[in-house]
Motif scaffolding. Sequence first.
Motif, PDB file in Angstrom:
ATOM      1  N   TYR A 193      -6.462 -10.083  -4.592  1.00  0.00           N
ATOM      2  CA  TYR A 193      -6.441  -9.520  -5.950  1.00  0.00           C
ATOM      3  C   TYR A 193      -5.285  -8.544  -6.117  1.00  0.00           C
ATOM      4  O   TYR A 193      -5.060  -7.675  -5.256  1.00  0.00           O
ATOM      5  N   THR A 194      -4.537  -8.684  -7.201  1.00  0.00           N
ATOM      6  CA  THR A 194      -3.542  -7.672  -7.516  1.00  0.00           C
ATOM      7  C   THR A 194      -4.250  -6.544  -8.257  1.00  0.00           C
ATOM      8  O   THR A 194      -4.546  -6.624  -9.436  1.00  0.00           O
ATOM      9  N   ILE A 195      -4.571  -5.505  -7.533  1.00  0.00           N
ATOM     10  CA  ILE A 195      -5.447  -4.443  -8.018  1.00  0.00           C
ATOM     11  C   ILE A 195      -4.951  -3.846  -9.328  1.00  0.00           C
ATOM     12  O   ILE A 195      -5.720  -3.355 -10.149  1.00  0.00           O
ATOM     13  N   THR A 196      -3.656  -3.894  -9.551  1.00  0.00           N
ATOM     14  CA  THR A 196      -3.037  -3.667 -10.849  1.00  0.00           C
ATOM     15  C   THR A 196      -1.722  -4.416 -10.808  1.00  0.00           C
ATOM     16  O   THR A 196      -1.219  -4.776  -9.743  1.00  0.00           O
ATOM     17  N   GLN A 197      -1.157  -4.682 -11.984  1.00  0.00           N
ATOM     18  CA  GLN A 197       0.175  -5.284 -12.045  1.00  0.00           C
ATOM     19  C   GLN A 197       1.097  -4.272 -12.700  1.00  0.00           C
ATOM     20  O   GLN A 197       0.743  -3.680 -13.717  1.00  0.00           O
ATOM     21  N   VAL A 198       2.276  -4.079 -12.113  1.00  0.00           N
ATOM     22  CA  VAL A 198       3.173  -3.017 -12.546  1.00  0.00           C
ATOM     23  C   VAL A 198       4.514  -3.616 -12.940  1.00  0.00           C
ATOM     24  O   VAL A 198       5.123  -4.354 -12.155  1.00  0.00           O
ATOM     25  N   ALA A 199       4.967  -3.299 -14.137  1.00  0.00           N
ATOM     26  CA  ALA A 199       6.336  -3.589 -14.541  1.00  0.00           C
ATOM     27  C   ALA A 199       7.134  -2.303 -14.382  1.00  0.00           C
ATOM     28  O   ALA A 199       6.647  -1.213 -14.718  1.00  0.00           O
ATOM     29  N   LEU A 200       8.348  -2.417 -13.874  1.00  0.00           N
ATOM     30  CA  LEU A 200       9.123  -1.229 -13.574  1.00  0.00           C
ATOM     31  C   LEU A 200      10.608  -1.559 -13.575  1.00  0.00           C
ATOM     32  O   LEU A 200      11.012  -2.724 -13.661  1.00  0.00           O
ATOM     33  N   ASN A 201      11.410  -0.531 -13.508  1.00  0.00           N
ATOM     34  CA  ASN A 201      12.848  -0.712 -13.401  1.00  0.00           C
ATOM     35  C   ASN A 201      13.239  -0.860 -11.934  1.00  0.00           C
ATOM     36  O   ASN A 201      12.552  -0.346 -11.051  1.00  0.00           O
ATOM     37  N   HIS A 202      14.353  -1.525 -11.692  1.00  0.00           N
ATOM     38  CA  HIS A 202      14.747  -1.771 -10.302  1.00  0.00           C
ATOM     39  C   HIS A 202      15.048  -0.478  -9.551  1.00  0.00           C
ATOM     40  O   HIS A 202      15.025  -0.455  -8.314  1.00  0.00           O
ATOM     41  N   ASN A 203      15.307   0.616 -10.275  1.00  0.00           N
ATOM     42  CA  ASN A 203      15.569   1.899  -9.623  1.00  0.00           C
ATOM     43  C   ASN A 203      14.308   2.753  -9.449  1.00  0.00           C
ATOM     44  O   ASN A 203      14.371   3.818  -8.842  1.00  0.00           O
TER      45      ASN A 203
END
Length: 702
Positions: A193-203
């Motif tokens: 399970y992906t306990i949460t999914q996170v979008a983010l910047n590469h930095n």
Amino acid sequence: MIHLSQSRSSIIFAHNGDSLEVLYWGKKLGAIDKAAAESIRAARTKPAFHGGLDVAPGNLILREHARGWIGHPALRGHRGGVNATNSFAVTSAVQKNQSMIAVFTDAIAGIEIEITYTLTPSDILLMDAKVTNTSEGDYFLEQFLYWLPLAEQADEVLDFYGHWTKERQPQRRSIDYGVITREGFEGRSGHDYTITQVALNHNTGFRHGEAWSLAMAWSGNNIHHVERLIDGHKSIGAGEYLLPGEVILKKGESYAAPRAVATFSDRGLDGLTNNHYSWIRSRTNHITKVRPRPLTLNMWEAVYFNHNEEGIRKMVDKAAEIGVERVVLDDGWFGSRRNDRAGLGDWVVSKDAWPNGLAPIIKYINDKGIEFGLWFEGEMVNRDSDLYRAHPDWILQEPGRIPVEGRWQQVLDLTKEGAYNHVLNQVDAVLSEYNIAYIKWDHNRHLTDPISDGRPVVRKQTEAIYRMFDELKKRHPGLEIESCSSGGGRIDLGMIEHADRFWTSDQNDPLERQQIQRWTGLVIPPEFLGTHVGPTVGHQMHRTHSVSFRALNALFGHAGIEWNINEADAQETETLKAYINFYKKHRGLLHSGTVVRSDEIIGDAQLYGTVAHDKKEAIFTYMQLTSADNFGPLVTTFDGLDKETMYQVTVVEELSASDFIQKKAPGWWPALTLTGDQLAHIGLQLPVLKPETGLLFHFKAL
């Protein structure tokens, strides 16, 4: 325009004709007057491009294809093959404080959707939706997903994969065109399970950068998406994964979607974590408001199925000597359960294992000032059991087919009243007869045929275990429940509302546990996560680790022991005492502070800690996982402290490494005073540590 705003984030909703879109979700914005609202709307209105429709849709909440959306819609369903498309009109959108309730109707499809968005003071965005059939005939609901827009600078996604004894391993990749999808249909959230999914910047790192996360507060089947469309839209979505025919709504019936939990951070991944911790800890019934988390000795790896009262009494004697506060008797105490092939479902104390019953051992434990806990696996049944022989029809199964077994067990159909009441009443009888403060509830296989009377019932089965946990707590005030699912197979933001502890993983090897605990703790506070000192030679990886390394690994959680402690020699016993004493003295800080994880220490080591909210005290651990690339200089800095405050920095030597690869210690060792600013930028020269050793630092404001 509706603007929800808290201390560090904002979300803006805007009418676009008779539709509603999310105009913005991200860093906190100031007050928006009418003129500013119109300017913002104009600034975010997309152009209509050649080859597309004459009007480019914005970030529609329901993302209807009928309005020109070309990606995944929020709703998917039909009426026996018709009414399969939607165009919802906004009936109402009302703001109250930092919440908005929006109601959408599709008169042609006969569907009403109500969604509530609440931005909490912790900058957690809660989303709750209800889908109602308002017309004659059945509506076959295939999917409802929550969606939120992502900013252009979100160019990577972080999610998690895993398996038994290696849960929640991170994977980070580009957000390219198309859909990145993580689905789980084990009938539980699952080890993968992906306990949460996170979008983010590469930095973006732990301590800096922007990140947007979305998780489901749900313990059943699940789906997570990140979508990038060719028209420029980027979105993150999640919801319950519904099996075919699982939700069929008659006129007037509603589907209440499981809650979604989202947050934005402009302070890196640590910001996401501390937002979640603040929100979870703000609940009136949060576990640390009831009592400090007791130091727990679980007996599974100490005795397995070899229950012997005399041997357990000797272990209890040692537990009392070193300061254990709770002892948990694991699998093997009931029915014909002498191994894992028989007995599940018969929750009656075994005369073979315990000829005198459990009362004498419980009294022996309680007389030493220690609580008693007991193991159950109420959702499962062995076919070699009295229960199955009496009720073979009480398992989840496709009619006419026996499901493949896992650990020689089948899944009880808790949607059947008889099966549910059998488990509830047998467990209740044991809890009523004995002084049991705590139960460890296991779930050792996933669901392969989650069918009841021909219909899929993952959703109903999940709701049944929530209901059972709540009912057991109602009947037995003060009862605490640990959720275990072959270790970490059911850890999620849904179960956290019904259980008081999670067994983080069946993996007790501290080297493997470092990664598992780091990423489980991304959204789950440490006071929920069982972290134990395992045996000297680990039962999973068969590696040998020093007791100090095992203790440091287990300190940052709901601490405990999973080991026959009578095997500990004198030195190991003293270290266990020091570990327990330090935990008891500092668990208030460990279970309340702000998380700090270093971006400077990477690869072969980890540095992490917790800082009191008033910044007057902090605890950090440096863990040397593998050999360092060089002998020195090894320097670490400490973030999150007050810049102007002077701190006494002390190495807790009784729990830290005692043997180093060096001729002479660093000049400051083992204590000195520096300001928070100096610690953050100058830092400390470390000793040269051997692999699989660590240091424990205590910071105290002067």
